[in-house]
Design an enzyme around this catalytic site. Structure first.
Site, PDB file in Angstrom:
ATOM      1  N   LYS A 255       0.838  -1.199   0.000  1.00  0.00           N
ATOM      2  CA  LYS A 255       0.000   0.000   0.000  1.00  0.00           C
ATOM      3  C   LYS A 255       0.873   1.250   0.000  1.00  0.00           C
ATOM      4  O   LYS A 255       1.946   1.245   0.607  1.00  0.00           O
ATOM      5  CB  LYS A 255      -0.855   0.027   1.282  1.00  0.00           C
ATOM      6  CG  LYS A 255      -2.010  -0.943   1.290  1.00  0.00           C
ATOM      7  CD  LYS A 255      -2.840  -0.751   2.558  1.00  0.00           C
ATOM      8  CE  LYS A 255      -3.929  -1.802   2.651  1.00  0.00           C
ATOM      9  NZ  LYS A 255      -4.941  -1.715   1.591  1.00  0.00           N
ATOM     10  N   ARG A 329     -10.146 -11.460   1.952  1.00  0.00           N
ATOM     11  CA  ARG A 329     -11.020 -12.500   1.405  1.00  0.00           C
ATOM     12  C   ARG A 329     -10.375 -13.882   1.506  1.00  0.00           C
ATOM     13  O   ARG A 329     -11.084 -14.895   1.560  1.00  0.00           O
ATOM     14  CB  ARG A 329     -11.416 -12.151  -0.032  1.00  0.00           C
ATOM     15  CG  ARG A 329     -10.275 -12.125  -0.996  1.00  0.00           C
ATOM     16  CD  ARG A 329     -10.626 -11.370  -2.274  1.00  0.00           C
ATOM     17  NE  ARG A 329     -10.632  -9.911  -2.068  1.00  0.00           N
ATOM     18  CZ  ARG A 329     -10.897  -9.017  -3.022  1.00  0.00           C
ATOM     19  NH1 ARG A 329     -11.207  -9.428  -4.231  1.00  0.00           N
ATOM     20  NH2 ARG A 329     -10.857  -7.736  -2.748  1.00  0.00           N
TER      21      ARG A 329
HETATM   22  N1  BES Z   1      -8.213  -3.636   4.179  1.00  0.00           N
HETATM   23  C1  BES Z   1      -8.311  -3.281   2.817  1.00  0.00           C
HETATM   24  C2  BES Z   1      -9.594  -2.527   2.491  1.00  0.00           C
HETATM   25  C3  BES Z   1      -9.771  -1.177   3.154  1.00  0.00           C
HETATM   26  C4  BES Z   1      -9.387  -0.029   2.488  1.00  0.00           C
HETATM   27  C5  BES Z   1     -10.338  -1.073   4.397  1.00  0.00           C
HETATM   28  C6  BES Z   1      -9.546   1.201   3.083  1.00  0.00           C
HETATM   29  C7  BES Z   1     -10.513   0.166   4.988  1.00  0.00           C
HETATM   30  C8  BES Z   1     -10.121   1.299   4.329  1.00  0.00           C
HETATM   31  C9  BES Z   1      -8.272  -4.524   1.939  1.00  0.00           C
HETATM   32  O1  BES Z   1      -7.501  -5.567   2.417  1.00  0.00           O
HETATM   33  C10 BES Z   1      -7.679  -4.125   0.621  1.00  0.00           C
HETATM   34  O2  BES Z   1      -6.530  -3.773   0.612  1.00  0.00           O
HETATM   35  N2  BES Z   1      -8.450  -4.216  -0.438  1.00  0.00           N
HETATM   36  C11 BES Z   1      -7.985  -3.888  -1.750  1.00  0.00           C
HETATM   37  C12 BES Z   1      -8.460  -4.951  -2.701  1.00  0.00           C
HETATM   38  C13 BES Z   1      -7.901  -4.832  -4.089  1.00  0.00           C
HETATM   39  C14 BES Z   1      -6.414  -5.128  -4.075  1.00  0.00           C
HETATM   40  C15 BES Z   1      -8.612  -5.794  -5.002  1.00  0.00           C
HETATM   41  C16 BES Z   1      -8.562  -2.525  -2.131  1.00  0.00           C
HETATM   42  O3  BES Z   1      -9.723  -2.278  -1.812  1.00  0.00           O
HETATM   43  O4  BES Z   1      -7.827  -1.729  -2.691  1.00  0.00           O
HETATM   44 MN    MN Z   2      -5.474  -5.400   1.852  1.00  0.00          MN
END
Ligand code: BES
Ligand code: MN
Ligand code: ZN
Length: 473
Positions: A255, A329
């Site tokens: 991230k 997931r």
């Molecule tokens: N924990 C994050 C989602 C999230 C984002 C929660 C902002 C709270 C605030 C999750 O694990 C994630 O990183 N999701 C990705 C999925 C993508 C790589 C398909 C996302 O939403 O960018």
């Molecule tokens: Mn994530």
């Protein structure tokens, strides 16, 4: 905060509906000085030389008054009393047409209690607030009804505050091992069975998707299973699965710093499950509920899983890792399969801070829902509505699920950005045993908020503790 039924003393209060400001002495003053209109959440405190002062509490338009409006009005009242560091207040409740007295009392007590939440344990100098004594009367109501309402609110708040504290704690304090300890410490005294599986046992059971996510962290994973049996005569049981990423750096699909900043809160689902279990135990709710949390951290190391890997899962399905940041997931796939198959739950609800796309679609205001069973979701929505917690259903249209198709494995863990909240939910659905009734709540926007909302503070909200308790009681 402490409640004294039929007690007296302290600041006197007056409940005012908007548009019904019947002008008497102090309201006249408030009208002249600050144009107090009785809007929902509006308050006006007047100090007094003779007494302890008087507080006007706006309830908004009479026709709009419901339990959530009462929570908000009394939250504002609590905040105002705290602002002036007032130690005691006197509140007289009356019958509101269309509302049940017991639930009015519960909502008023909850609103007041909501105003007392602080997460200031790391501040050396804390803001000193006196403990508020609330003298509560409801002249036409039985003392036992008043006591019941207060006590329900206190139990709910204990669960909500526990959920918030767990989520607000940084990841150097709450990690899989300590999360499991906290669950034991909170729930075992209530007779709830808490079983914690360590890495070897998790591997033995076969939760490989979950284990893969945990590989990059020196803090080893825990599988936390909490069993509440409030209805021993029934064989029915609902599984409640919470995403428990105690930190999500994204893994090798790292991230950016700004997105990583608050990712200690990626266990909002787990916080809610533990908070809910606490309330079920305290209220002795007549239901059988099993909580499941696959707790781990998503970090980087020489041992971490990588984009392009193909991994196994408890269900036997193989998964292509498209993006290591779509880790939630993977943990949920195994946890949901474990709940629906191994733990034999009849239906499963999962709560997860799963997708950034959910924030884009529904902001910090609504949780997204997906289901394979309309009746189950209808129950969840009714429970959420009564809780004042907003849920919006997204279409579980199988066209979205095509995005999860993999060329080399049974499924892949990311369907890309378009409709990302739906394909993420559908990924989890693919791991339900026997297509059991299932509801998925994406709480990425609602579990941890940037700006306070009504009676919810910035930071962790403990969202859906109330929804779930309503669902089971
Ligand atoms: N924990 C994050 C989602 C999230 C984002 C929660 C902002 C709270 C605030 C999750 O694990 C994630 O990183 N999701 C990705 C999925 C993508 C790589 C398909 C996302 O939403 O960018
Ligand atoms: Mn994530
Ligand atoms: Zn995550």
């Amino acid at each position: 905060m402490k409640f004294i039924v039929n007690g007296s003393g302290g600041v006197t209060t007056e409940l005012v509906f908007q548009g019904q400001v019947d002008i008497t002495d102090c309201r006249q003053y408030a009208n002249d000085k600050v144009d107090f209109q009785g809007k929902l959440g509006e308050v006006f405190f007047f100090p007094s030389l003779s007494g302890e002062g008087h507080l006007l509490i706006g309830l908004g338009q009479a026709e709009n008054l419901g339990y959530d409006q009462l929570r908000e009005a009394f939250f504002s009242a609590g905040r105002e009393l705290d602002k002036y560091r007032l130690p005691e207040v006197e509140i007289e409740l009356t019958v509101f047409t269309g509302l049940s007295n017991g639930k009015v009392i519960e909502a008023v007590a909850e609103g007041l209690l909501q105003s007392s939440y602080r997460f200031d344990k790391y501040k050396t100098e804390k803001k000193a607030s006196p403990e508020l004594t609330v003298n509560l009367t409801f002249p036409t109501e039985e003392v036992s009804v008043i006591n019941d309402g207060i006590s329900r609110a206190e139990k709910l708040i204990a669960g909500i505050f526990l959920a918030r504290d767990l989520v607000n704690e940084p990841s150097c304090v709450i990690y899989p091992e300590t999360l499991a300890l906290k669950a034991k410490e909170a729930l075992e005294p209530l007779g709830i069975k808490v079983t914690v599986y360590e890495e070897d046992e998790i591997r033995e059971i076969g939760l490989h998707a979950f284990l893969n996510v945990s590989l990059g962290s020196a803090k080893r994973p825990r599988l936390i299973v909490m069993e509440y049996k409030g209805d021993p005569d029934s064989a029915e049981c609902t599984g409640v699965v919470g995403k428990g990423l105690t930190y999500d750096a994204g893994g090798y699909s790292l991230k950016p710093s700004d997105s990583m900043r608050t990712m200690y809160s990626d266990m909002g689902g787990a916080g809610t499950v533990i908070g809910m279990m606490l309330v079920l135990g305290k209220m002795k709710v007549k239901a059988n509920v099993t909580g499941v949390i696959a707790a781990c951290e998503n970090l980087i190391s020489g041992g971490a899983y990588k984009p392009g890997d193909v991994i196994r899962s408890l269900s036997g399905k193989t998964i292509e890792i498209d993006n290591t940041d779509a880790e939630g997931r993977l943990t949920l796939a195994d946890a949901v399969y474990y709940a629906s198959k191994h733990l034999n739950c009849d239906r499963v609800i999962d709560l997860a801070t799963l997708t950034g796309a959910c924030l884009i679609a529904l902001g910090e205001e609504y949780s997204a829902a997906i289901t394979n069973n309309a009746a189950f979701l209808a129950g969840v929505k009714a429970a959420a509505e009564a809780a004042g917690e907003r849920v919006w259903e997204l279409p579980n249209d199988k066209d979205f699920a095509k995005r999860n198709e993999s060329k080399i494995a049974d499924i892949k863990n990311s369907g890309g950005r378009l409709g990302g909240t739906i394909s993420a939910g559908q990924f989890i659905e693919a791991f339900l045993y026997d297509d059991k009734p299932w509801v998925h709540l994406d709480i990425a926007g609602t579990a941890f908020i940037d700006k306070p909302q009504h009676y919810l503070p910035a930071g962790a909200t403990g969202i859906h503790v109330k929804t779930l308790v309503n669902l089971f009681s």
